[in-house]
Design a protein around this motif. Sequence first.
Motif, PDB file in Angstrom:
ATOM      1  N   UNK A 192       0.817  -1.210   0.000  1.00 52.68           N
ATOM      2  CA  UNK A 192       0.000   0.000   0.000  1.00 52.68           C
ATOM      3  C   UNK A 192       0.856   1.269   0.000  1.00 52.68           C
ATOM      4  N   UNK A 193       2.152   1.120   0.244  1.00 54.20           N
ATOM      5  CA  UNK A 193       3.047   2.272   0.304  1.00 54.20           C
ATOM      6  C   UNK A 193       3.630   2.581  -1.066  1.00 54.20           C
ATOM      7  N   UNK A 194       4.056   3.831  -1.264  1.00 53.48           N
ATOM      8  CA  UNK A 194       4.784   4.161  -2.499  1.00 53.48           C
ATOM      9  C   UNK A 194       6.096   3.362  -2.565  1.00 53.48           C
ATOM     10  N   UNK A 195       6.602   3.168  -3.772  1.00 50.89           N
ATOM     11  CA  UNK A 195       7.817   2.365  -3.971  1.00 50.89           C
ATOM     12  C   UNK A 195       8.999   2.858  -3.142  1.00 50.89           C
ATOM     13  N   UNK A 196       9.211   4.171  -3.095  1.00 44.39           N
ATOM     14  CA  UNK A 196      10.357   4.714  -2.357  1.00 44.39           C
ATOM     15  C   UNK A 196      10.235   4.422  -0.859  1.00 44.39           C
ATOM     16  N   UNK A 197       9.028   4.506  -0.322  1.00 44.13           N
ATOM     17  CA  UNK A 197       8.822   4.209   1.100  1.00 44.13           C
ATOM     18  C   UNK A 197       9.078   2.734   1.372  1.00 44.13           C
ATOM     19  N   UNK A 198       8.533   1.900   0.517  1.00 45.23           N
ATOM     20  CA  UNK A 198       8.707   0.453   0.679  1.00 45.23           C
ATOM     21  C   UNK A 198      10.189   0.089   0.624  1.00 45.23           C
ATOM     22  N   UNK A 199      10.909   0.661  -0.336  1.00 45.86           N
ATOM     23  CA  UNK A 199      12.334   0.360  -0.475  1.00 45.86           C
ATOM     24  C   UNK A 199      13.118   0.813   0.758  1.00 45.86           C
ATOM     25  N   UNK A 200      12.823   1.991   1.266  1.00 49.63           N
ATOM     26  CA  UNK A 200      13.532   2.498   2.451  1.00 49.63           C
ATOM     27  C   UNK A 200      13.307   1.575   3.644  1.00 49.63           C
ATOM     28  N   UNK A 201      12.072   1.172   3.863  1.00 48.66           N
ATOM     29  CA  UNK A 201      11.772   0.285   4.991  1.00 48.66           C
ATOM     30  C   UNK A 201      12.428  -1.077   4.823  1.00 48.66           C
ATOM     31  N   UNK A 202      12.376  -1.614   3.640  1.00 45.72           N
ATOM     32  CA  UNK A 202      12.959  -2.935   3.416  1.00 45.72           C
ATOM     33  C   UNK A 202      14.475  -2.925   3.580  1.00 45.72           C
ATOM     34  N   UNK A 203      15.143  -1.889   3.109  1.00 42.84           N
ATOM     35  CA  UNK A 203      16.597  -1.833   3.249  1.00 42.84           C
ATOM     36  C   UNK A 203      17.023  -1.777   4.714  1.00 42.84           C
ATOM     37  N   UNK A 204      16.286  -1.010   5.511  1.00 37.33           N
ATOM     38  CA  UNK A 204      16.670  -0.845   6.915  1.00 37.33           C
ATOM     39  C   UNK A 204      16.171  -2.001   7.773  1.00 37.33           C
ATOM     40  N   UNK A 205      14.933  -2.420   7.591  1.00 35.06           N
ATOM     41  CA  UNK A 205      14.333  -3.419   8.472  1.00 35.06           C
ATOM     42  C   UNK A 205      14.622  -4.853   8.035  1.00 35.06           C
ATOM     43  N   UNK A 206      14.584  -5.120   6.753  1.00 34.81           N
ATOM     44  CA  UNK A 206      14.785  -6.489   6.289  1.00 34.81           C
ATOM     45  C   UNK A 206      16.248  -6.787   5.990  1.00 34.81           C
ATOM     46  N   UNK A 207      16.938  -5.820   5.374  1.00 39.04           N
ATOM     47  CA  UNK A 207      18.330  -6.045   5.000  1.00 39.04           C
ATOM     48  C   UNK A 207      19.290  -5.605   6.100  1.00 39.04           C
ATOM     49  N   UNK A 208      18.767  -4.947   7.126  1.00 45.88           N
ATOM     50  CA  UNK A 208      19.559  -4.492   8.285  1.00 45.88           C
ATOM     51  C   UNK A 208      20.720  -3.590   7.883  1.00 45.88           C
ATOM     52  N   UNK A 209      20.472  -2.712   6.905  1.00 47.04           N
ATOM     53  CA  UNK A 209      21.502  -1.754   6.510  1.00 47.04           C
ATOM     54  C   UNK A 209      21.414  -0.523   7.404  1.00 47.04           C
ATOM     55  N   UNK A 210      22.561   0.092   7.657  1.00 50.72           N
ATOM     56  CA  UNK A 210      22.526   1.346   8.400  1.00 50.72           C
ATOM     57  C   UNK A 210      22.117   2.456   7.441  1.00 50.72           C
ATOM     58  N   UNK A 211      21.856   3.630   7.984  1.00 50.41           N
ATOM     59  CA  UNK A 211      21.324   4.738   7.189  1.00 50.41           C
ATOM     60  C   UNK A 211      22.268   5.097   6.036  1.00 50.41           C
ATOM     61  N   UNK A 212      23.560   5.235   6.325  1.00 48.88           N
ATOM     62  CA  UNK A 212      24.482   5.675   5.263  1.00 48.88           C
ATOM     63  C   UNK A 212      24.604   4.635   4.155  1.00 48.88           C
ATOM     64  N   UNK A 213      24.618   3.351   4.509  1.00 49.46           N
ATOM     65  CA  UNK A 213      24.712   2.309   3.480  1.00 49.46           C
ATOM     66  C   UNK A 213      23.435   2.256   2.653  1.00 49.46           C
ATOM     67  N   UNK A 214      22.294   2.337   3.318  1.00 51.14           N
ATOM     68  CA  UNK A 214      21.019   2.333   2.590  1.00 51.14           C
ATOM     69  C   UNK A 214      20.926   3.545   1.669  1.00 51.14           C
ATOM     70  N   UNK A 215      21.430   4.686   2.140  1.00 54.56           N
ATOM     71  CA  UNK A 215      21.419   5.894   1.304  1.00 54.56           C
ATOM     72  C   UNK A 215      22.252   5.685   0.042  1.00 54.56           C
ATOM     73  N   UNK A 216      23.395   5.026   0.178  1.00 55.40           N
ATOM     74  CA  UNK A 216      24.238   4.752  -0.991  1.00 55.40           C
ATOM     75  C   UNK A 216      23.519   3.829  -1.972  1.00 55.40           C
ATOM     76  N   UNK A 217      22.785   2.857  -1.420  1.00 57.25           N
ATOM     77  CA  UNK A 217      22.068   1.914  -2.284  1.00 57.25           C
ATOM     78  C   UNK A 217      21.042   2.643  -3.145  1.00 57.25           C
ATOM     79  N   UNK A 218      20.299   3.581  -2.547  1.00 57.49           N
ATOM     80  CA  UNK A 218      19.253   4.274  -3.305  1.00 57.49           C
ATOM     81  C   UNK A 218      19.774   5.514  -4.009  1.00 57.49           C
ATOM     82  N   UNK A 219      21.026   5.884  -3.734  1.00 57.79           N
ATOM     83  CA  UNK A 219      21.630   6.997  -4.462  1.00 57.79           C
ATOM     84  C   UNK A 219      21.266   8.366  -3.939  1.00 57.79           C
ATOM     85  N   UNK A 220      21.210   8.522  -2.632  1.00 58.03           N
ATOM     86  CA  UNK A 220      20.934   9.832  -2.053  1.00 58.03           C
ATOM     87  C   UNK A 220      21.830  10.032  -0.834  1.00 58.03           C
TER      88      UNK A 220
END
Length: 188
Positions: free
Chosen positions: A118-146
């Motif tokens: 039900x969430x927009x793609x960007x929201x879903x991706x942010x949650x999945x990277x942090x909660x499911x993949x257990x990435x920290x903020x800086x690593x997740x930011x690099x993954x999505x390019x911001x």
Amino acid sequence: MASEDHEVTDDRAYFEALYREHYPAVLRFAARRTDPQSARDITAETFLAAWRRLDSVPRTKELAWLYTTARNMLIHEHRAKARRSRLDDRLRAQPAIQHNDPADVVVDRLHAQRLLEALPDKDREALQLVEWEHLDISTAAKVVGCSAATFRVRLHRARRRLLAVAEQARQAAAGPSVRDLTAEEALS
């Protein structure tokens, strides 16, 4: 070719003599520093290293070389045990998830999946990277390019939207409350 065969034979004879002469001393050395099974393993690995690096074994101070190699293997073994112990402690500290009914697990996953969909793609991706993949903020930011700051804001908004979607789903599942009914509907 004949000289290579002679060299291999010489190496083998040297190693066998080295093993026969120093195995008991290396085993005692290891046994004084660890448990009996580990001492046997360390001793075997020490002689395996000697065989693999036979040219490195000094011909006059073999026992010192073997002790040094055994000591290094003991240090490596202690570090590995410490890492395993820390991992075991972390795993034991994790809350145990107990589901009596396997169907509950399936229902929970389906519910979570519906909420995420039900969430927009960007929201879903942010949650999945942090909660499911257990990435920290800086690593997740690099993954999505911001930048990390941008990702932190995106994650905060995604969590807020997820809570809102979950609350809407909860209210929809509960149906209308008595307060939601008009007086006429309540009386009919």
